[in-house]
Design a protein around this motif. Structure first.
Motif, mmCIF file in Angstrom:
data_model
loop_
_atom_site.group_PDB
_atom_site.id
_atom_site.type_symbol
_atom_site.label_atom_id
_atom_site.label_comp_id
_atom_site.label_asym_id
_atom_site.label_seq_id
_atom_site.Cartn_x
_atom_site.Cartn_y
_atom_site.Cartn_z
ATOM 1 N N LEU A 118 52.564 38.167 17.365
ATOM 2 C CA LEU A 118 51.617 38.345 16.255
ATOM 3 C C LEU A 118 51.462 37.065 15.439
ATOM 4 N N LYS A 119 52.487 36.224 15.432
ATOM 5 C CA LYS A 119 52.459 35.013 14.614
ATOM 6 C C LYS A 119 51.727 33.862 15.300
ATOM 7 N N PHE A 120 52.114 33.554 16.550
ATOM 8 C CA PHE A 120 51.611 32.355 17.212
ATOM 9 C C PHE A 120 50.319 32.663 17.976
ATOM 10 N N VAL A 121 49.243 32.914 17.251
ATOM 11 C CA VAL A 121 47.951 33.248 17.860
ATOM 12 C C VAL A 121 46.849 32.776 16.930
ATOM 13 N N GLU A 122 45.754 32.321 17.505
ATOM 14 C CA GLU A 122 44.632 31.814 16.703
ATOM 15 C C GLU A 122 43.659 32.917 16.320
ATOM 16 N N GLY A 123 43.328 33.802 17.251
ATOM 17 C CA GLY A 123 42.348 34.849 16.977
ATOM 18 C C GLY A 123 42.987 36.215 16.841
ATOM 19 N N LYS A 124 42.323 37.217 17.430
ATOM 20 C CA LYS A 124 42.827 38.585 17.383
ATOM 21 C C LYS A 124 43.979 38.735 18.366
ATOM 22 N N PRO A 125 45.183 39.140 17.915
ATOM 23 C CA PRO A 125 46.315 39.281 18.830
ATOM 24 C C PRO A 125 46.124 40.456 19.793
ATOM 25 N N GLU A 126 46.435 40.216 21.060
ATOM 26 C CA GLU A 126 46.445 41.267 22.070
ATOM 27 C C GLU A 126 47.812 41.222 22.750
ATOM 28 N N VAL A 127 48.600 42.271 22.540
ATOM 29 C CA VAL A 127 49.974 42.296 23.039
ATOM 30 C C VAL A 127 50.134 43.476 23.984
ATOM 31 N N VAL A 128 50.707 43.216 25.165
ATOM 32 C CA VAL A 128 50.942 44.264 26.168
ATOM 33 C C VAL A 128 52.426 44.265 26.520
ATOM 34 N N VAL A 129 53.045 45.446 26.481
ATOM 35 C CA VAL A 129 54.448 45.594 26.873
ATOM 36 C C VAL A 129 54.476 46.408 28.161
ATOM 37 N N ASN A 130 54.863 45.786 29.288
ATOM 38 C CA ASN A 130 54.922 46.427 30.593
ATOM 39 C C ASN A 130 56.359 46.701 30.990
ATOM 40 N N TYR A 131 56.516 47.618 31.961
ATOM 41 C CA TYR A 131 57.864 47.941 32.451
ATOM 42 C C TYR A 131 57.840 48.210 33.948
ATOM 43 N N GLU A 132 58.884 47.738 34.624
ATOM 44 C CA GLU A 132 59.109 48.100 36.031
ATOM 45 C C GLU A 132 60.590 47.912 36.339
ATOM 46 N N LYS A 133 61.052 48.648 37.367
ATOM 47 C CA LYS A 133 62.427 48.501 37.821
ATOM 48 C C LYS A 133 62.422 47.548 39.015
ATOM 49 N N VAL A 134 63.244 46.493 38.966
ATOM 50 C CA VAL A 134 63.204 45.453 39.996
ATOM 51 C C VAL A 134 64.617 45.154 40.501
ATOM 52 N N GLU A 135 64.670 44.537 41.693
ATOM 53 C CA GLU A 135 65.944 44.065 42.236
ATOM 54 C C GLU A 135 66.013 42.557 42.081
ATOM 55 N N LYS A 136 67.119 42.082 41.542
ATOM 56 C CA LYS A 136 67.297 40.654 41.305
ATOM 57 C C LYS A 136 68.745 40.305 41.580
ATOM 58 N N ASN A 137 68.956 39.338 42.476
ATOM 59 C CA ASN A 137 70.313 38.923 42.867
ATOM 60 C C ASN A 137 71.145 40.126 43.329
ATOM 61 N N LYS A 138 70.486 41.005 44.129
ATOM 62 C CA LYS A 138 71.137 42.180 44.728
ATOM 63 C C LYS A 138 71.596 43.196 43.692
ATOM 64 N N HIS A 139 71.007 43.172 42.495
ATOM 65 C CA HIS A 139 71.309 44.166 41.466
ATOM 66 C C HIS A 139 69.997 44.723 40.911
ATOM 67 N N LEU A 140 70.033 45.990 40.471
ATOM 68 C CA LEU A 140 68.839 46.611 39.889
ATOM 69 C C LEU A 140 68.773 46.316 38.386
ATOM 70 N N TYR A 141 67.547 46.011 37.920
ATOM 71 C CA TYR A 141 67.336 45.697 36.501
ATOM 72 C C TYR A 141 66.109 46.432 35.977
ATOM 73 N N HIS A 142 66.169 46.777 34.702
ATOM 74 C CA HIS A 142 64.965 47.185 33.967
ATOM 75 C C HIS A 142 64.263 45.896 33.532
ATOM 76 N N LYS A 143 63.028 45.690 33.969
ATOM 77 C CA LYS A 143 62.278 44.505 33.569
ATOM 78 C C LYS A 143 61.225 44.919 32.540
ATOM 79 N N VAL A 144 61.398 44.444 31.304
ATOM 80 C CA VAL A 144 60.422 44.704 30.233
ATOM 81 C C VAL A 144 59.720 43.386 29.919
ATOM 82 N N SER A 145 58.388 43.384 30.034
ATOM 83 C CA SER A 145 57.601 42.161 29.831
ATOM 84 C C SER A 145 56.751 42.301 28.574
ATOM 85 N N VAL A 146 56.830 41.286 27.702
ATOM 86 C CA VAL A 146 55.983 41.227 26.506
ATOM 87 C C VAL A 146 54.958 40.111 26.729
ATOM 88 N N ILE A 147 53.679 40.495 26.850
ATOM 89 C CA ILE A 147 52.605 39.568 27.229
ATOM 90 C C ILE A 147 51.640 39.444 26.059
#
Length: 530
Positions: free
Chosen positions: A435-464
């Motif tokens: 919300l702070k580092f933006v010039e115009g109207k902020p557009e924020v998307v929070v996505n989620y998926e379960k992924v495998e990384k280094n042979k372990h399962l992780y909750h991946k939460v992305s803030v875009i």
């Protein structure tokens, strides 16, 4: 040149001050009104250029000493900008009035000097020059703004003295043969001397029952632990002997814990003086009747050590108290100004700048304390619904979201095992940055998926987000504490947010990654173990 008065050139009020004080100095030196006016006008023309086009500008008025006992009034304007190029007409007009203007450039600063010869300059003695300096110090303020500026100068001088005092205090504590550190009421270690860091390392961040067990000999843990609880409960000090783990060797120390309580600070000063050599001799003398006289001498030496330790405790307490002085002085001054000035005067006289400086210092101290208090305790982990966490964070930013007409989209998020308050801090910083580092109207998307990384399962939460983005060359530095990529005047903050995020993720045995395209946006990927 002997400096008489210095004026920062920021606005039209400063231009009035520059003209008024140039006229007054010329008057004090015995010049006629026409010469006063001509010289003050020339100085004002250059000062006007600085206010309109300059950067970090200031005017210095003083007396120059020439050969043969002659003297002249000197006016030196310092600026990072070439004022002659920025306004040639005004510069030329000033040159005609002052006749002789000298311009120099050194270390990134332009120095423009104007001078005016003083007739009968023999009367301008060192005593008179000192009286000029005193006159301008005691001169009645031109306006409430001028009074605030004088107070600010006094605060800056006080801050510099306090900085020198703190530096001397640190130098002294770093050379003393003792371990000393301050502890907040929460148990977080806030300050340590160099010897403490050298002996125990930077990992010593909390003084709790757990760290006491690691720091002291098993036979002494109960004594120090009970003393620590007693000091916190009763507010009285403690002094006793215990064996401290110094690089896997237990050495005898005098351990002292002293409360440090005042209006801004609630904590403790802990100091430890090495008495191992004396202790070994004392134990030996107990079984040697022929050396009783030496034993008495040793007792006297130990008594002296106790006395010196008490003095060190008092010194550490006073020094710790004084470290809070700059913040207290700024708050007191803004409170005084707030009571005596109208709202219109506050806005006109940059009252908000003074207030925001105090708020930023307070925010910085809070952020540093938050960072220092982040710790891992398996008992703190519980089931956390990230949907609830995100909704609470969005609620905290309700005003900013409405003000900027921001659009925020959140996917369905999972339950995880974590520390609720730390996860709330994590997403508060990430959403706040979007919300702070933006010039115009902020557009924020929070996505989620379960992924495998280094042979372990992780909750991946992305803030875009669609913010200003980060250049690739800066990506490796953004998790460094106090690292800011923008000036404070562009985007507020302390440079601690992302460092705090990284530490929270480490506490949860996860990882954080950032990808960004300048002027297009940033994606922060948080990986939390399933």
């Amino acid at each position: 040149m002997e400096e008489i008065v210095r004026i920062n050139l920021d606005n039209e009020m400063d231009l009035i001050l520059a003209h008024k004080r140039t006229m007054k100095l010329a008057e004090l030196c015995g010049l006629v009104i026409s010469a006063q006016t001509r010289f003050a006008t020339a100085v004002s023309e250059i000062a006007r250029c600085s206010i309109a086009n300059g950067e970090n500008s200031c005017l210095v008025l003083g007396i120059k000493f020439l050969n043969g006992g002659k003297k002249e009034i000197g006016a030196v304007i310092l600026d990072k900008v070439n004022l002659e190029e920025s306004n040639p007409e005004a510069y030329a007009y000033a040159s005609r009035l002052a006749r002789d203007i000298v311009k120099k450039y050194s270390n990134g600063v332009y120095e423009i000097s104007l001078s005016l010869k003083i007739p009968y300059s023999g009367i301008i003695s060192p005593a008179r020059i000192s009286s000029f300096i005193e006159y301008f110090k005691k001169e009645t303020s031109l306006s409430p703004y001028d009074e605030i500026r004088k107070k600010n100068i006094q605060l800056i001088e006080l801050s510099e003295k306090l900085s020198d005092s703190e530096a001397k205090y640190r130098q002294l504590t770093d050379t003393l043969p003792l371990l000393v550190f301050s502890v907040a009421a929460t148990g977080a270690v806030t300050l340590t001397n160099k010897k403490m860091k050298d002996v125990l390392g930077s990992g010593f961040s909390h003084f709790t029952q757990t760290s006491i067990a690691a720091l002291f000999h098993p036979d002494d843990v109960a004594v120090i632990g009970n003393a620590w609880d007693s000091v916190k409960r009763r507010g009285s000090g403690f002094s006793g002997q215990a064996r401290v783990n110094i690089k896997d060797e237990y050495l005898w120390h005098i351990v002292s814990i002293v409360p440090d309580n005042n209006e801004d600070v609630s904590g403790y000063i802990v100091s430890m003086v090495n008495i191992h050599a004396q202790k070994l001799i004392e134990e030996t003398l107990k079984d040697n009747k022929a050396l009783r006289q030496a034993q008495e001498s040793l007792k006297s030496t130990n008594a002296e050590l106790y006395k010196k330790n008490k003095e060190l405790e008092q010194f550490a307490y006073i020094a710790s108290h004084d470290l809070q002085e700059p913040l207290r002085k700024i708050r007191n001054f803004t409170s005084l100004a707030e009571r005596n000035l109208s709202e219109e005067e506050k806005e006109k006289l940059y009252f908000n700048k003074i207030n925001s400086s105090a708020e930023r210092m307070s925010r910085l101290i809070t952020d540093v304390l938050n960072y220092s208090k982040l710790s891992v305790d398996d008992r703190s982990f519980s089931a956390v619904d990230l949907n609830v966490v995100l909704n609470e964070v969005i609620g905290d930013f309700e005003f900013q979201i409405e003000e900027k007409n921001a659009a925020i989209t959140i996917a369905e998020l999972p339950f995880i095992q974590g520390i609720p308050i730390q996860l709330s801090q994590l997403f508060y910083n990430l959403i706040g940055n979007s919300l702070k580092f933006v010039e115009g109207k902020p557009e924020v998307v929070v996505n989620y998926e379960k992924v495998e990384k280094n042979k372990h399962l992780y909750h991946k939460v992305s803030v875009i987000d669609n913010g200003i983005g980060i250049e690739e060359k800066h990506l490796s530095k953004i998790f460094t504490i106090f690292k800011r990529l923008h000036h404070q005047s562009e985007y507020e903050g302390t440079g601690i947010g992302l460092a705090l995020c990284e530490k929270i993720i480490e506490n949860h045995h996860g990882s954080i990654e950032i990808s960004s395209i300048p002027n297009q946006g940033t994606t922060v990927d948080v990986y939390l173990p399933v």
